[in-house]
Design an enzyme around this catalytic site. Sequence first.
Site, PDB file in Angstrom:
ATOM      1  N   ARG A   1      36.475 102.826 -31.626  1.00 42.23           N
ATOM      2  CA  ARG A   1      36.986 100.978 -31.605  1.00 42.23           C
ATOM      3  C   ARG A   1      36.016  99.889 -31.088  1.00 42.23           C
ATOM      4  O   ARG A   1      35.350  99.470 -31.642  1.00 42.23           O
ATOM      5  CB  ARG A   1      38.407 100.605 -31.582  1.00 42.23           C
ATOM      6  N   ASP A   2      35.799 100.294 -30.047  1.00 36.68           N
ATOM      7  CA  ASP A   2      35.443  99.266 -29.040  1.00 36.68           C
ATOM      8  C   ASP A   2      34.138  99.626 -29.009  1.00 36.68           C
ATOM      9  O   ASP A   2      32.703  98.376 -29.411  1.00 36.68           O
ATOM     10  CB  ASP A   2      35.727  99.198 -27.288  1.00 36.68           C
TER      11      ASP A   2
ATOM     12  N   HIS B   1      38.734  99.033 -17.947  1.00 39.68           N
ATOM     13  CA  HIS B   1      38.455  99.033 -19.159  1.00 39.68           C
ATOM     14  C   HIS B   1      36.719  98.673 -18.338  1.00 39.68           C
ATOM     15  O   HIS B   1      36.866  97.788 -18.475  1.00 39.68           O
ATOM     16  CB  HIS B   1      38.621  98.909 -19.589  1.00 39.68           C
TER      17      HIS B   1
ATOM     18  N   HIS C   1      32.730  97.535 -18.600  1.00 38.45           N
ATOM     19  CA  HIS C   1      31.185  98.139 -19.510  1.00 38.45           C
ATOM     20  C   HIS C   1      30.034  97.871 -18.926  1.00 38.45           C
ATOM     21  O   HIS C   1      30.325  97.511 -17.053  1.00 38.45           O
ATOM     22  CB  HIS C   1      31.185  96.060 -20.101  1.00 38.45           C
TER      23      HIS C   1
ATOM     24  N   CYS D   1      31.144  94.191 -27.069  1.00 43.44           N
ATOM     25  CA  CYS D   1      32.407  92.625 -27.590  1.00 43.44           C
ATOM     26  C   CYS D   1      31.831  91.896 -28.790  1.00 43.44           C
ATOM     27  O   CYS D   1      30.573  91.290 -28.189  1.00 43.44           O
ATOM     28  CB  CYS D   1      32.813  92.194 -26.759  1.00 43.44           C
TER      29      CYS D   1
ATOM     30  N   ASN E   1      30.094  99.930 -23.135  1.00 48.44           N
ATOM     31  CA  ASN E   1      30.978 100.273 -21.763  1.00 48.44           C
ATOM     32  C   ASN E   1      30.862 101.567 -21.427  1.00 48.44           C
ATOM     33  O   ASN E   1      29.580 101.896 -21.511  1.00 48.44           O
ATOM     34  CB  ASN E   1      32.403 100.900 -23.155  1.00 48.44           C
TER      35      ASN E   1
HETATM   36  P1  HMG Z   1      42.837  83.306 -36.918  1.00 43.10           P
HETATM   37  O1  HMG Z   1      42.079  82.892 -37.481  1.00 43.10           O
HETATM   38  O2  HMG Z   1      43.362  82.320 -35.337  1.00 43.10           O
HETATM   39  O3  HMG Z   1      44.322  83.477 -37.421  1.00 43.10           O
HETATM   40  O4  HMG Z   1      43.070  84.702 -36.322  1.00 43.10           O
HETATM   41  P2  HMG Z   1      45.218  83.059 -38.750  1.00 43.10           P
HETATM   42  O5  HMG Z   1      46.493  83.796 -38.736  1.00 43.10           O
HETATM   43  O6  HMG Z   1      45.117  81.589 -38.723  1.00 43.10           O
HETATM   44  O7  HMG Z   1      44.669  84.201 -40.064  1.00 43.10           O
HETATM   45  C1  HMG Z   1      43.795  83.878 -40.634  1.00 43.10           C
HETATM   46  C2  HMG Z   1      43.213  84.322 -41.701  1.00 43.10           C
HETATM   47  O8  HMG Z   1      42.780  85.396 -40.713  1.00 43.10           O
HETATM   48  C3  HMG Z   1      44.155  85.241 -42.820  1.00 43.10           C
HETATM   49  O9  HMG Z   1      44.085  85.333 -43.137  1.00 43.10           O
HETATM   50  C4  HMG Z   1      45.380  85.831 -42.283  1.00 43.10           C
HETATM   51  O10 HMG Z   1      45.496  86.941 -43.563  1.00 43.10           O
HETATM   52  C5  HMG Z   1      44.461  86.526 -41.942  1.00 43.10           C
HETATM   53  P3  HMG Z   1      42.758  84.391 -45.079  1.00 43.10           P
HETATM   54  O11 HMG Z   1      44.092  83.646 -45.148  1.00 43.10           O
HETATM   55  O12 HMG Z   1      41.072  83.327 -44.182  1.00 43.10           O
HETATM   56  O13 HMG Z   1      42.302  85.387 -45.780  1.00 43.10           O
HETATM   57  N1  HMG Z   1      44.670  87.619 -40.489  1.00 43.10           N
HETATM   58  C6  HMG Z   1      44.566  88.905 -40.279  1.00 43.10           C
HETATM   59  N2  HMG Z   1      44.046  89.556 -41.181  1.00 43.10           N
HETATM   60  C7  HMG Z   1      44.067  90.745 -40.797  1.00 43.10           C
HETATM   61  N3  HMG Z   1      44.276  91.787 -40.164  1.00 43.10           N
HETATM   62  C8  HMG Z   1      44.906  90.561 -38.641  1.00 43.10           C
HETATM   63  C9  HMG Z   1      44.991  89.670 -39.146  1.00 43.10           C
HETATM   64  N4  HMG Z   1      45.580  88.382 -39.328  1.00 43.10           N
HETATM   65  C10 HMG Z   1      45.369  87.183 -39.588  1.00 43.10           C
HETATM   66  N5  HMG Z   1      45.710  90.989 -38.102  1.00 43.10           N
HETATM   67  C11 HMG Z   1      43.022  86.938 -35.687  1.00 43.10           C
HETATM   68  C12 HMG Z   1      43.399  85.478 -35.183  1.00 43.10           C
HETATM   69  C13 HMG Z   1      43.671  87.139 -34.132  1.00 43.10           C
HETATM   70  C14 HMG Z   1      43.445  87.084 -36.514  1.00 43.10           C
HETATM   71  C15 HMG Z   1      41.503  87.071 -35.384  1.00 43.10           C
HETATM   72  O14 HMG Z   1      41.037  85.587 -34.014  1.00 43.10           O
HETATM   73  C16 HMG Z   1      40.911  87.839 -34.854  1.00 43.10           C
HETATM   74  O15 HMG Z   1      41.280  88.897 -35.494  1.00 43.10           O
HETATM   75  N6  HMG Z   1      40.221  88.245 -33.865  1.00 43.10           N
HETATM   76  C17 HMG Z   1      39.224  89.204 -33.754  1.00 43.10           C
HETATM   77  C18 HMG Z   1      38.991  89.760 -32.463  1.00 43.10           C
HETATM   78  C19 HMG Z   1      38.383  91.085 -32.108  1.00 43.10           C
HETATM   79  O16 HMG Z   1      38.590  91.958 -32.435  1.00 43.10           O
HETATM   80  N7  HMG Z   1      37.529  91.070 -31.169  1.00 43.10           N
HETATM   81  C20 HMG Z   1      37.403  92.363 -30.244  1.00 43.10           C
HETATM   82  C21 HMG Z   1      38.302  92.753 -29.783  1.00 43.10           C
HETATM   83  S1  HMG Z   1      39.177  92.810 -27.917  1.00 43.10           S
HETATM   84  C22 HMG Z   1      37.334  93.172 -27.093  1.00 43.10           C
HETATM   85  O17 HMG Z   1      36.719  94.007 -27.892  1.00 43.10           O
HETATM   86  C23 HMG Z   1      37.656  93.599 -25.541  1.00 43.10           C
HETATM   87  C24 HMG Z   1      38.256  94.791 -25.282  1.00 43.10           C
HETATM   88  O18 HMG Z   1      37.687  95.863 -25.190  1.00 43.10           O
HETATM   89  C25 HMG Z   1      37.920  94.729 -23.122  1.00 43.10           C
HETATM   90  C26 HMG Z   1      37.937  94.502 -22.880  1.00 43.10           C
HETATM   91  O19 HMG Z   1      36.520  94.779 -23.113  1.00 43.10           O
HETATM   92  O20 HMG Z   1      37.386  92.715 -21.738  1.00 43.10           O
HETATM   93  C27 HMG Z   1      39.797  95.255 -25.795  1.00 43.10           C
HETATM   94 MG    MG Z   2      36.247  96.176 -24.053  1.00 47.72          MG
END
Ligand code: HMG
Ligand code: MG
Length: 299
Positions: free
Chosen positions: A15-16, A207, A209, A240, A249
């Site tokens: 994933r990450d 966690h 990086h 990210c 990471n």
């Molecule tokens: P949004 O645009 O605010 O959501 O995004 P929405 O509810 O208004 O929906 C918009 C569109 O997204 C719609 O589709 C929904 O159906 C779809 P459209 O009508 O435009 O075709 N949608 C989804 N589709 C699939 N799965 C879902 C989903 N939810 C809505 N679950 C949202 C909000 C959270 C969805 C968006 O901002 C997003 O997907 N963000 C992901 C960001 C991400 O994955 N970042 C990386 C992970 S975090 C990280 O790496 C840090 C970590 O490792 C820790 C660290 O290192 O610190 C964890």
């Molecule tokens: Mg991370």
Amino acid sequence: MDFPQSVRLVEVSPRDGLQNESEPIDTATKLELIDRLGAAGIRHIEAASFVSPKWVPQMADHREVMNGLERRNDVTYSALTPNLKGLEAALECGVKEVAVFGAASETFSQKNINCSVAESLERFAPVLERAKDVGVRVRGYVSCVLGCPYEGEIAPAKVAEVSKALYAMGCYEVSLGDTIGTGTPLKAKRMLEAVAREIPMDKLAAHFHDTYGQAIVNLYAVLEEGVAVIDSSVAGLGGCPYAKGASGNVASEDVIYLLDGLGIESGIDLDLLAETGDWITQTIRRPNRSKVSVALAAR
Ligand code: HMG
Ligand code: MG
């Protein structure tokens, strides 16, 4: 505080590690990676992310990955679920553990999940309720615990506040993310101490990086404080998409070498892990960032 006797490693490379790769990686490669990690003795693998494919295209095959797994009985395969939509999709694939991800930085929260920190907690509440109803465990992430790419310094009190909210909501564990790897050991200790005043130490994970090469020394610092869960990524893969400058990471091989040297149990076979790191980096044509892997390969 003494070092823990054993550490649970949460392997986040599928994933990450892969989410930031710009070239599509086929599902079969992801499945082989997950299988090899299980064979190396890893018991918790973050396998996929049920986020919007528009936001993170590399995770678009989350259903295929979760449905294609050759599950080992003793391995937990978890997935990120930012909202109910993600949780429902994950449940359809038989997921038994999910993770919600918040942040200690308002700007990062907006950039990463399109809402404020307070709104994110409101979105997570029904995810936790639904997960509880169906017997699925939820892990909580807090990003930017040692610095934010947009806001710079982050107060330990803010990290503690968000962590406490996730724990109070029902997250069984809170993973503290140094998303952009700007932390240093004393800063990491101070942040951890602030969080551990609110949440028991055995409910916390590190966690980290490795952007500035500090991840291993930061881990050493928090191990000394009693942290016994570490998130890492084989070959140091990772980054990210919503944190400019965030590199990989901490490499799982480097973590296991450290733990082995300290006499801390992990149950993980370093040679098999290093082979896996070499294999995935050759397959996706990326350099292996693990110093341990490179040294072992040169023997
Ligand atoms: P949004 O645009 O605010 O959501 O995004 P929405 O509810 O208004 O929906 C918009 C569109 O997204 C719609 O589709 C929904 O159906 C779809 P459209 O009508 O435009 O075709 N949608 C989804 N589709 C699939 N799965 C879902 C989903 N939810 C809505 N679950 C949202 C909000 C959270 C969805 C968006 O901002 C997003 O997907 N963000 C992901 C960001 C991400 O994955 N970042 C990386 C992970 S975090 C990280 O790496 C840090 C970590 O490792 C820790 C660290 O290192 O610190 C964890
Ligand atoms: Mg991370």
